[in-house]
Write an enzyme that holds these catalytic residues in place. Structure first.
Site, PDB file in Angstrom:
ATOM      1  N   ARG A  94       0.812  -1.210   0.000  1.00 14.86           N
ATOM      2  CA  ARG A  94       0.000   0.000   0.000  1.00 14.86           C
ATOM      3  C   ARG A  94       0.854   1.273   0.000  1.00 14.86           C
ATOM      4  O   ARG A  94       0.648   2.170  -0.816  1.00 14.86           O
ATOM      5  CB  ARG A  94      -0.925   0.011   1.223  1.00 14.86           C
ATOM      6  CG  ARG A  94      -1.971  -1.079   1.272  1.00 14.86           C
ATOM      7  CD  ARG A  94      -2.816  -1.127   0.016  1.00 14.86           C
ATOM      8  NE  ARG A  94      -3.433   0.150  -0.292  1.00 14.86           N
ATOM      9  CZ  ARG A  94      -3.906   0.490  -1.494  1.00 14.86           C
ATOM     10  NH1 ARG A  94      -3.781  -0.343  -2.516  1.00 14.86           N
ATOM     11  NH2 ARG A  94      -4.471   1.661  -1.691  1.00 14.86           N
ATOM     12  N   ASP A 118       9.691  -6.357  -5.178  1.00 17.21           N
ATOM     13  CA  ASP A 118       8.343  -6.866  -4.950  1.00 17.21           C
ATOM     14  C   ASP A 118       8.335  -8.369  -5.166  1.00 17.21           C
ATOM     15  O   ASP A 118       8.749  -8.859  -6.221  1.00 17.21           O
ATOM     16  CB  ASP A 118       7.352  -6.190  -5.902  1.00 17.21           C
ATOM     17  CG  ASP A 118       5.939  -6.711  -5.721  1.00 17.21           C
ATOM     18  OD1 ASP A 118       5.417  -6.605  -4.593  1.00 17.21           O
ATOM     19  OD2 ASP A 118       5.350  -7.217  -6.698  1.00 17.21           O
ATOM     20  N   ARG A 163      13.601 -11.433  -0.792  1.00 17.62           N
ATOM     21  CA  ARG A 163      13.184 -11.074   0.561  1.00 17.62           C
ATOM     22  C   ARG A 163      14.363 -10.749   1.478  1.00 17.62           C
ATOM     23  O   ARG A 163      14.162 -10.261   2.587  1.00 17.62           O
ATOM     24  CB  ARG A 163      12.345 -12.202   1.172  1.00 17.62           C
ATOM     25  CG  ARG A 163      11.005 -12.411   0.472  1.00 17.62           C
ATOM     26  CD  ARG A 163      10.214 -13.540   1.105  1.00 17.62           C
ATOM     27  NE  ARG A 163       8.954 -13.768   0.424  1.00 17.62           N
ATOM     28  CZ  ARG A 163       7.821 -13.118   0.691  1.00 17.62           C
ATOM     29  NH1 ARG A 163       7.813 -12.193   1.640  1.00 17.62           N
ATOM     30  NH2 ARG A 163       6.708 -13.396   0.028  1.00 17.62           N
ATOM     31  N   SER A 237       4.642   6.975  12.042  1.00 17.73           N
ATOM     32  CA  SER A 237       3.436   6.314  11.534  1.00 17.73           C
ATOM     33  C   SER A 237       2.496   7.344  10.936  1.00 17.73           C
ATOM     34  O   SER A 237       2.658   8.557  11.125  1.00 17.73           O
ATOM     35  CB  SER A 237       2.718   5.581  12.667  1.00 17.73           C
ATOM     36  OG  SER A 237       2.149   6.515  13.570  1.00 17.73           O
ATOM     37  N   CYS A 238       1.483   6.871  10.230  1.00 17.89           N
ATOM     38  CA  CYS A 238       0.490   7.775   9.657  1.00 17.89           C
ATOM     39  C   CYS A 238      -0.238   8.546  10.752  1.00 17.89           C
ATOM     40  O   CYS A 238      -0.525   9.742  10.609  1.00 17.89           O
ATOM     41  CB  CYS A 238      -0.501   6.998   8.796  1.00 17.89           C
ATOM     42  SG  CYS A 238      -1.321   5.630   9.649  1.00 17.89           S
ATOM     43  N   THR A 268      -6.213  -2.418   8.213  1.00 17.54           N
ATOM     44  CA  THR A 268      -4.975  -2.502   7.436  1.00 17.54           C
ATOM     45  C   THR A 268      -4.642  -3.959   7.135  1.00 17.54           C
ATOM     46  O   THR A 268      -5.304  -4.881   7.620  1.00 17.54           O
ATOM     47  CB  THR A 268      -3.790  -1.874   8.198  1.00 17.54           C
ATOM     48  OG1 THR A 268      -3.465  -2.702   9.328  1.00 17.54           O
ATOM     49  CG2 THR A 268      -4.126  -0.468   8.674  1.00 17.54           C
ATOM     50  N   ARG A 283      -7.029  -8.493  16.625  1.00 12.92           N
ATOM     51  CA  ARG A 283      -6.750  -8.374  15.191  1.00 12.92           C
ATOM     52  C   ARG A 283      -6.966  -9.702  14.469  1.00 12.92           C
ATOM     53  O   ARG A 283      -7.007  -9.737  13.230  1.00 12.92           O
ATOM     54  CB  ARG A 283      -5.317  -7.886  14.957  1.00 12.92           C
ATOM     55  CG  ARG A 283      -5.062  -6.491  15.470  1.00 12.92           C
ATOM     56  CD  ARG A 283      -3.754  -5.942  14.949  1.00 12.92           C
ATOM     57  NE  ARG A 283      -3.301  -4.800  15.735  1.00 12.92           N
ATOM     58  CZ  ARG A 283      -2.392  -3.930  15.344  1.00 12.92           C
ATOM     59  NH1 ARG A 283      -1.821  -4.067  14.162  1.00 12.92           N
ATOM     60  NH2 ARG A 283      -2.022  -2.929  16.127  1.00 12.92           N
ATOM     61  N   THR A 296      -1.784   1.348  19.902  1.00 11.92           N
ATOM     62  CA  THR A 296      -1.073   2.235  18.989  1.00 11.92           C
ATOM     63  C   THR A 296      -0.024   2.989  19.782  1.00 11.92           C
ATOM     64  O   THR A 296      -0.282   3.413  20.915  1.00 11.92           O
ATOM     65  CB  THR A 296      -2.008   3.237  18.283  1.00 11.92           C
ATOM     66  OG1 THR A 296      -1.216   4.134  17.496  1.00 11.92           O
ATOM     67  CG2 THR A 296      -2.812   4.055  19.275  1.00 11.92           C
ATOM     68  N   ARG A 319      -9.866  -0.052  15.185  1.00 10.46           N
ATOM     69  CA  ARG A 319      -9.874  -0.387  13.763  1.00 10.46           C
ATOM     70  C   ARG A 319     -11.322  -0.645  13.340  1.00 10.46           C
ATOM     71  O   ARG A 319     -12.028  -1.430  13.970  1.00 10.46           O
ATOM     72  CB  ARG A 319      -9.008  -1.618  13.503  1.00 10.46           C
ATOM     73  CG  ARG A 319      -7.535  -1.451  13.866  1.00 10.46           C
ATOM     74  CD  ARG A 319      -6.810  -0.540  12.886  1.00 10.46           C
ATOM     75  NE  ARG A 319      -5.391  -0.445  13.185  1.00 10.46           N
ATOM     76  CZ  ARG A 319      -4.461  -1.253  12.689  1.00 10.46           C
ATOM     77  NH1 ARG A 319      -4.819  -2.248  11.883  1.00 10.46           N
ATOM     78  NH2 ARG A 319      -3.184  -1.078  12.995  1.00 10.46           N
TER      79      ARG A 319
END
Length: 451
Positions: A94, A118, A163, A237-238, A268, A283, A296, A319
């Site tokens: 993302r 990727d 990886r 973080s965002c 997410t 989660r 968080t 979330r």
């Protein structure tokens, strides 16, 4: 078959570079406007009836379009020929794909994205870049060149799949900056593998683990960055990017005693689509069916960029079943007494028009989450929800696009790293190409426009 060396004959290719700080200096509409950038050109978005996402070209853009690259040995012309730094994106999820779209939309960037790592390979990378469930269809021309390369509007980008960062061809490709977007290599030893592989700098697109990695939030403490500070840095973080700018305003204007934060956050990739095993038992539950309380570190992380607030903030995350856009709810006790909600909002408006322009916005329209999709701002204050209790308790609500807005700040931070690069600092323009030209050519007819 394209080889690694085919993309690395020139250590730092020359390219026309405009204002380094132009990416942070924009013209804004009133109320709840987003950066007036033609988002539709490179994100495929369509605006809602409430918010305009697209704009007309600004005078700055018109001037920029007329600049030409200086040929070797030619007389000076408008436009500085400066170097671009080679960038690799490690992890094309993302944030990796959002970063590439954001970068592609900045024609004046000092960065040159040359490779992505990727695990899915070229076919998967190009398909997911072109077609995005949140951003829509990428309006750029995305083509597969061969099984190791694709292009965006004719610009080739290599795809590698490994990886293990130690095995990535960063030295061979002459990589200067790695955008670490996997969420895995977030500590010194992990991110340091990119350095061992030949990269010069690493920007982690997540909170870093370990006190040896400095954290920067654009609009808050990015001025503390210097080329020699560290080779590995974090963009936080965002949620920290949303919280820190307006917390800075509150602390400077009103003085924060203590406070708590709740971020109502879109689900997410770290959550489960259906109930399944996860180290966090909450989660582990189906993301699209539940409100999931979880931890968080965003509130505590604010102290990494605003040290005076250490121990004063904490919070949790909820979330929720939305794919994108989140909202922070902050409640703080303040030192200054007798303030009103309008006093608080005016402090935000002042900052949004001044030092936090392009980072903070104030919205006076009663909107909902989808209206903030693809907002370039780190945080948008919802002014109608600001409250004051007893004159010394303040509640502030701020919206943020936890993918797009955050990725814009990653590009900003990478630009800053480039602008501080030894040998390139002298090439940084003022932010206005015509202004730069007129400094050296004050008698030119066009310069009289500014007299």
């Amino acid at each position: 078959m394209a080889s690694h060396a085919a993309l690395a004959p020139s250590r730092i290719p020359a390219s026309t570079r405009l204002a380094s700080k132009a990416s942070q200096q924009y013209s804004f509409l009133t109320q709840c406007s987003f950066k007036r950038l033609d988002v539709a050109d490179f994100s495929g978005l369509r605006s809602s009836n409430s918010v305009t996402f697209t704009r007309e070209a600004s005078f700055h853009d018109v001037i920029a379009a007329q600049l030409t690259t200086k040929p070797t040995g030619a007389a000076p012309v408008r436009g500085e020929t400066v170097a671009k730094l080679k960038v690799a994106i490690n992890g094309f999820g993302r944030i990796g794909r959002n970063f590439l779209r954001c970068w592609h939309g900045r024609k004046d960037s000092p960065l040159d994205v040359v490779v992505v790592n990727d695990s899915g390979g070229v076919k998967s990378a190009t398909h997911l870049l072109k077609y995005d469930s949140i951003l829509g269809t990428f309006k750029a021309d995305v083509k597969i060149i061969d099984n190791e390369t694709f292009s965006i509007d004719g610009k080739p980008i290599k795809v590698v799949s490994n990886r293990d960062p130690l095995k990535l061809p960063w030295a061979e490709l002459g990589i200067d900056i790695v955008i670490e977007g996997t969420g895995v290599f977030v500590d010194g030893p992990g991110a340091g593998k990119h350095i061992q592989a030949g990269a010069k700098k690493v920007i982690i697109t997540a909170p870093a683990k370990g006190s040896d990695i400095p954290t920067y939030v654009v609009g808050v403490n990015e001025k503390d960055y210097g080329h020699d500070v560290a080779n590995i840095i974090s963009n936080a973080s965002c949620t920290t990017n949303c919280l820190a700018p307006f917390v800075k305003v509150l602390d400077e204007e009103l003085g924060i005693v203590k406070g708590t934060m709740t971020t109502t956050h879109s689900y997410t990739g770290d959550q489960r689509l259906l109930d399944a095993s996860h180290r966090d038992l909450r989660r582990a539950r189906a993301a699209a069916l539940n409100i999931v309380p979880t931890s968080t570190g965003a509130a505590k992380a604010v102290s990494l960029v605003l040290p005076q607030l250490k121990g004063k903030l904490n919070g949790i995350a909820l979330r929720v079943p939305t794919p994108n856009v989140s909202v922070v709810d902050l409640v703080v006790n303040i030192e200054k007494v007798g303030v009103t909600a309008e006093d608080v909002n005016n402090a935000f408006r002042k900052a949004a028009a001044g030092p936090l322009k392009g980072v903070l916005d104030v919205c006076d329209i009663p909107l909902v989450s989808v209206d903030f999709r693809c907002s370039d701002f780190s945080s948008t204050i919802d002014s109608s929800l600001t409250m004051v209790m007893g004159g010394d308790m303040v509640k502030v609500v701020a919206w943020y696009d936890n993918e797009w807005g955050y990725s814009q700040r990653v590009v900003d931070l990478a630009d800053l790293v480039a602008n501080k690069w030894p040998g390139l600092e002298g090439s940084v323009a003022s932010g206005d190409p015509l202004e730069d030209f007129c400094k050296d050519n004050p008698a030119d007819e066009e310069c009289k426009l500014y007299e």
